[in-house]
Design an enzyme around this catalytic site. Structure first.
Site, PDB file in Angstrom:
ATOM      1  N   ALA A 135       4.658   8.047  19.867  1.00 15.32           N
ATOM      2  CA  ALA A 135       5.211   8.924  18.823  1.00 15.32           C
ATOM      3  C   ALA A 135       4.425   8.764  17.515  1.00 15.32           C
ATOM      4  CB  ALA A 135       6.686   8.593  18.597  1.00 15.32           C
ATOM      5  N   ASP A 157     -10.427   2.955   1.960  1.00 15.37           N
ATOM      6  CA  ASP A 157     -10.655   2.359   3.291  1.00 15.37           C
ATOM      7  C   ASP A 157     -11.541   3.255   4.168  1.00 15.37           C
ATOM      8  OD1 ASP A 157      -9.259   0.055   2.768  1.00 15.37           O
ATOM      9  OD2 ASP A 157      -7.386   0.737   3.666  1.00 15.37           O
ATOM     10  N   LYS A 169       0.806  -1.225   0.000  1.00 14.19           N
ATOM     11  CA  LYS A 169       0.000   0.000   0.000  1.00 14.19           C
ATOM     12  C   LYS A 169       0.845   1.283   0.000  1.00 14.19           C
ATOM     13  CE  LYS A 169      -4.276  -1.650   2.114  1.00 14.19           C
ATOM     14  NZ  LYS A 169      -5.244  -1.389   3.199  1.00 14.19           N
TER      15      LYS A 169
END
Ligand code: NDP
Length: 282
Positions: A162, A107, A70
């Protein structure tokens, strides 16, 4: 019928044998009587660039892209749709006659569809926060859909703070970052809790118990293998309404189908039952 003028679309992944996309798209193609076919392509990561390049200017009109391609599909495309840009990942490629590749990500459309079709028609977050577990590609693609469904805030909870912070950057406070240790605090007042991690996939990995979400909070899992993940089973035990990942898969497929063939899939084809049978869940 497939003639020499047939449109060809497909899904590319490594591996790809588990993909339900050929089942879904070919059922729609057949129902509409299109001169088209949808094929699985198993392509290893080191062969992906040349594979895509070789399809430019051919009779392949489009591809769905699944793991692990992807991100690379996003990078190789000539043009990006808004959702591909936001998520920095592409699951839909359209091959244009001028040999260029347009990349997008459906998506988020799939998630929106799943939340609207799941336990309650046209479900809305009613200006309450939504908790999003995970900070990968699927989580990045989910934020617009959650905004559209009326979330007041998206609380991204990730095991690497993070990564959650990176996702939250640039959203002006609409997306906030939270540590996994604070998962239950983040779930207070939530209208929905969406699992966008791969924990639970094939029964591997697990997520912490959630007990602080309001009773009416919808629990949605993007993982659909197995269909009833431990995340969803625990949510049912706590009395929450649930939505499974198969609804999302069908929703994202419908948008891709439109991108490839220029028509929306027929509503009367029960692709969910086809998929449930293929998953051994019928
Ligand atoms: P990525 O690999 O991009 O991201 C996975 C995320 O899950 C990362 O944030 C990762 O954290 C986190 N994660 C993995 N295992 C655990 C764990 N045990 N506990 C906590 N966090 C974990 O994958 P995607 O975002 O593309 O996909 C995520 C899931 O959604 C997959 O299962 C995929 O199959 C599913 N999906 C379903 C779709 C549908 O249509 N139903 C569509 C798209 C995706 P870290 O970075 O720390 O590793």
């Amino acid at each position: 019928m497939i003639t020499g003028a047939a449109k060809i679309a497909g899904v590319v992944g490594w591996p790809v044998a588990h993909s339900l996309s050929p089942l879904i798209h070919n059922a729609w193609i057949e129902a509409l009587g299109l001169d088209a076919v949808y094929i699985p392509f198993a392509v290893a990561p080191d062969a992906f660039d040349s594979f895509l390049d070789g399809l430019r200017g051919t009779n392949v009109c489009g591809l769905n892209v699944t793991l692990p391609h992807k991100l690379r599909a996003h990078d190789l495309a000539d043009e990006l749709g808004v959702a591909a840009m936001t998520s920095r990942a592409a699951n839909t490629l359209v091959f244009r006659p001028d040999r260029t590749i347009h990349a997008d990500n459906t998506d988020g459309d799939g998630l929106r569809w799943a939340l609207m079709q799941g336990h309650e028609r046209n479900w809305k977050a009613q200006q309450r926060p939504v908790v999003l577990l995970g900070a990968g590609g699927a989580a990045r693609g989910a934020i617009d859909a959650l905004a559209e469904r009326g979330a007041s805030e998206v609380r991204v909870v990730a095991r690497r703070l993070a990564a959650a912070e990176q996702l939250a950057a640039g959203w002006n406070g609409f997306v906030t970052a939270h540590d996994f240790d604070r998962l239950n605090v983040a779930c207070e007042g939530a209208a929905a809790v969406v699992n966008a991690t791969s924990a639970g996939l094939n029964g591997l990995g697990d997520l912490p118990e959630i007990s602080a979400a309001p009773n009416d909070a919808v629990f949605m899992d993007m993982v659909y293998r197995p269909l009833k993940t431990s995340f969803l089973r625990r949510a049912v035990a706590h009395g929450h309404p649930t939505v499974d990942g198969l609804e999302m898969l069908i929703g994202q497929a419908a948008q891709s189908f439109f991108a490839f063939f220029g028509v929306f899939p027929p509503q009367h084809v029960d692709v969910r039952t086809l998929c449930l049978r293929a998953l051994g869940e019928a």
